[in-house]
Design a protein around this motif. Structure first.
Motif, short mmCIF file in Angstrom:
data_model
loop_
_atom_site.label_atom_id
_atom_site.label_comp_id
_atom_site.label_asym_id
_atom_site.label_seq_id
_atom_site.Cartn_x
_atom_site.Cartn_y
_atom_site.Cartn_z
N ALA A 96 16.18 -9.92 10.77
CA ALA A 96 17.16 -9.32 11.24
C ALA A 96 17.56 -8.03 11.11
N LEU A 97 17.47 -7.57 9.75
CA LEU A 97 17.43 -6.22 9.12
C LEU A 97 16.30 -5.21 9.81
N GLY A 98 15.09 -6.01 9.90
CA GLY A 98 14.09 -5.10 10.26
C GLY A 98 14.05 -4.87 11.75
N ILE A 99 14.33 -5.79 12.58
CA ILE A 99 14.63 -5.56 13.76
C ILE A 99 15.68 -4.30 14.27
N LEU A 100 16.78 -4.62 13.52
CA LEU A 100 17.79 -3.65 13.56
C LEU A 100 17.43 -2.17 13.50
N ALA A 101 16.64 -2.32 12.06
CA ALA A 101 16.16 -0.67 11.63
C ALA A 101 15.28 -0.20 12.74
N ALA A 102 14.40 -1.11 13.22
CA ALA A 102 13.34 -0.60 14.29
C ALA A 102 13.95 -0.25 15.55
N ILE A 103 14.76 -0.95 16.13
CA ILE A 103 15.51 -0.63 17.55
C ILE A 103 16.33 0.56 17.27
N ARG A 104 17.11 0.59 16.30
CA ARG A 104 17.77 1.71 16.08
C ARG A 104 17.26 2.77 14.93
N HIS A 105 16.20 3.17 15.24
CA HIS A 105 15.31 3.82 14.35
C HIS A 105 15.88 5.35 14.36
N ASN A 106 15.88 5.61 13.16
CA ASN A 106 16.50 7.10 12.77
C ASN A 106 18.13 7.03 12.99
N SER A 107 18.73 6.00 12.86
CA SER A 107 20.17 6.05 13.31
C SER A 107 20.73 5.63 12.12
N ALA A 108 22.21 5.55 11.88
CA ALA A 108 22.69 4.92 10.80
C ALA A 108 22.29 3.66 10.12
N ILE A 109 22.19 2.67 11.13
CA ILE A 109 22.15 1.56 10.90
C ILE A 109 20.46 1.23 10.36
N ASP A 110 19.51 2.08 10.73
CA ASP A 110 18.01 2.04 10.22
C ASP A 110 18.19 2.55 8.87
N TYR A 111 19.09 3.60 8.36
CA TYR A 111 19.14 4.33 7.07
C TYR A 111 19.79 3.05 6.21
N PHE A 112 20.83 2.57 6.73
CA PHE A 112 21.49 1.65 5.87
C PHE A 112 20.49 0.29 5.68
N SER A 113 19.86 -0.24 6.56
CA SER A 113 18.87 -1.26 6.34
C SER A 113 17.98 -1.04 5.34
N MET A 114 17.50 0.02 5.43
CA MET A 114 16.27 0.58 4.47
C MET A 114 16.80 0.63 3.26
N ILE A 115 18.03 1.24 3.07
CA ILE A 115 18.79 1.48 1.64
C ILE A 115 18.67 -0.02 1.07
N ILE A 116 19.43 -1.12 1.70
CA ILE A 116 19.37 -2.12 1.14
C ILE A 116 17.79 -2.71 0.86
N ALA A 117 17.00 -2.62 1.76
CA ALA A 117 15.40 -2.91 1.42
C ALA A 117 15.13 -2.37 0.27
N ILE A 118 15.26 -1.16 -0.15
CA ILE A 118 14.68 -0.25 -1.26
C ILE A 118 15.44 -0.72 -2.49
N LEU A 119 16.72 -1.12 -2.36
CA LEU A 119 17.50 -1.71 -3.68
C LEU A 119 16.85 -2.99 -3.94
N GLY A 120 16.64 -3.69 -2.76
CA GLY A 120 16.01 -5.22 -3.18
C GLY A 120 14.81 -4.95 -3.44
N LEU A 121 13.87 -4.30 -3.59
CA LEU A 121 12.32 -4.16 -3.90
C LEU A 121 12.56 -3.36 -5.42
N SER A 122 13.45 -2.32 -5.45
CA SER A 122 13.61 -1.81 -6.88
C SER A 122 14.25 -2.26 -7.89
N VAL A 123 15.41 -3.10 -7.68
CA VAL A 123 16.24 -3.68 -8.83
C VAL A 123 15.40 -5.35 -8.93
N PRO A 124 15.11 -5.34 -10.31
CA PRO A 124 14.65 -6.83 -10.49
C PRO A 124 15.51 -8.02 -10.10
N SER A 125 14.98 -9.03 -9.88
CA SER A 125 15.92 -10.42 -9.28
C SER A 125 16.89 -10.90 -10.49
#
Length: 309
Positions: free
Chosen positions: A114-143
């Motif tokens: 869902a996040l990937g679809i929203l980020a791609a459809i709304r490319h370079n929008s606030a939704i895209d940036y917000f979704s990728m921030i969540i994704a980066i945090l998820g990959l960067s911070v250990p579980s």
């Protein structure tokens, strides 16, 4: 398809044989034995214990016994867990890990796509940036950091969910969420990049230029073609999640299979280590085969290409 499955089954047995052999010889290459730390046990008692568990036999005899047990899926008694076999420990621990894993897979797959679809459809929008921030945090911070935050906020401050115990569905919520964060972030980033790649293709651009848009267009033509890279990682991710996270299970006090595996390594419980390793490997290989089959279902062209070969 029959030839493909035959080749894959043969490769499965070869892979398992290699894993079984490597695990056995690596474990026995480590100095010491399960009774080394038991300094108070008389030497004669230690020898009797080794004789009972077959550790006094020559290595090649132990190896063939272990191969026979692996083929029959009978790994014998656990050394450290009295009056319990490895099969019983796997049977009792895996359902717990599987429950948490299934919930984590659903969370990671649904919200990741869902996040990937929203980020791609709304490319370079606030939704895209917000979704990728969540994704980066998820990959960067250990579980285990997420697990600590979840415990502190939802269990201690809000008191919505219990921790360090097991019994009801509430006990599985926080471990599942903590386990799902990292794969959800990875799925979101991969879904976004795959959809953007498909959207840049000529036939998609032509269709959009003719005014073909909408939800049906996205799901039927764009998302289906973009899902192949996502399906590729779902197999290993699913296998990893289903078998349970060792760290997450330890933090939340979950009596899953990961607990037995960690304690087996700590206690040098050879049968338990070897049994759980083979079990984990078999699950991983099984899901890799499912991914190969899913390729054909998602993209029929793969089937045609294989048929011509």
């Amino acid at each position: 398809m029959r030839q493909f499955l035959t080749r894959r089954i043969i490769s499965v047995f070869m892979t398992l044989f290699i894993i079984i052999s490597l695990t056995f010889f690596l474990m026995y290459a480590i100095p010491g034995d399960p009774f080394t730390s038991e300094n108070r046990i008389p030497e004669q008692v230690v020898e009797n214990l080794k004789e009972h568990y077959g550790l006094s036999d020559p290595m090649y005899i132990q190896y063939f016994k272990y191969l026979k047990g692996a083929i029959l899926f009978d790994f014998g008694p656990s050394i450290k867990w009295d009056n319990q076999t490895v099969n019983e420990l796997i049977t009792s621990g895996f359902p717990v890990s599987a429950l948490i894993g299934l919930q984590a897979i659903i969370i990671a797959t649904f919200f990741g796509i869902a996040l990937g679809i929203l980020a791609a459809i709304r490319h370079n929008s606030a939704i895209d940036y917000f979704s990728m921030i969540i994704a980066i945090l998820g990959l960067s911070v250990p579980s285990f950091i997420f697990a600590t935050v979840l415990i502190n906020f939802f269990a201690i401050k809000m008191q919505w969910f219990p921790v360090a115990t097991w019994g009801t569905w509430k006990h599985s919520v926080l471990p599942s969420v903590a386990l799902a964060v990292t794969p959800m972030a990875y799925i979101a980033r991969l879904t976004r990049s795959s959809i953007l790649e498909v959207l840049s293709m000529d036939y998609i651009q032509t269709a959009m230029a003719k005014g073909v848009t909408g939800t049906r267009f996205v799901f039927r033509h764009v998302l289906r073609n973009a899902m192949i890279p996502v399906v590729t990682i779902l197999g290993p991710i699913t296998a990893t999640i289903l078998t349970g996270s060792f760290v997450i299970e330890q933090i939340f006090g979950v009596p899953g299979l990961g607990k037995y595996f960690v304690e087996g390594i700590t206690d040098r419980d050879y049968p338990l280590i070897l049994g759980t390793t083979v079990f984990y490997s078999a699950i991983l290989i099984f899901f890799v085969i499912l991914v190969d089959i899913a390729y054909v279902l998602i993209d029929p062209r793969i089937k045609l290409l294989r048929g011509r070969g």
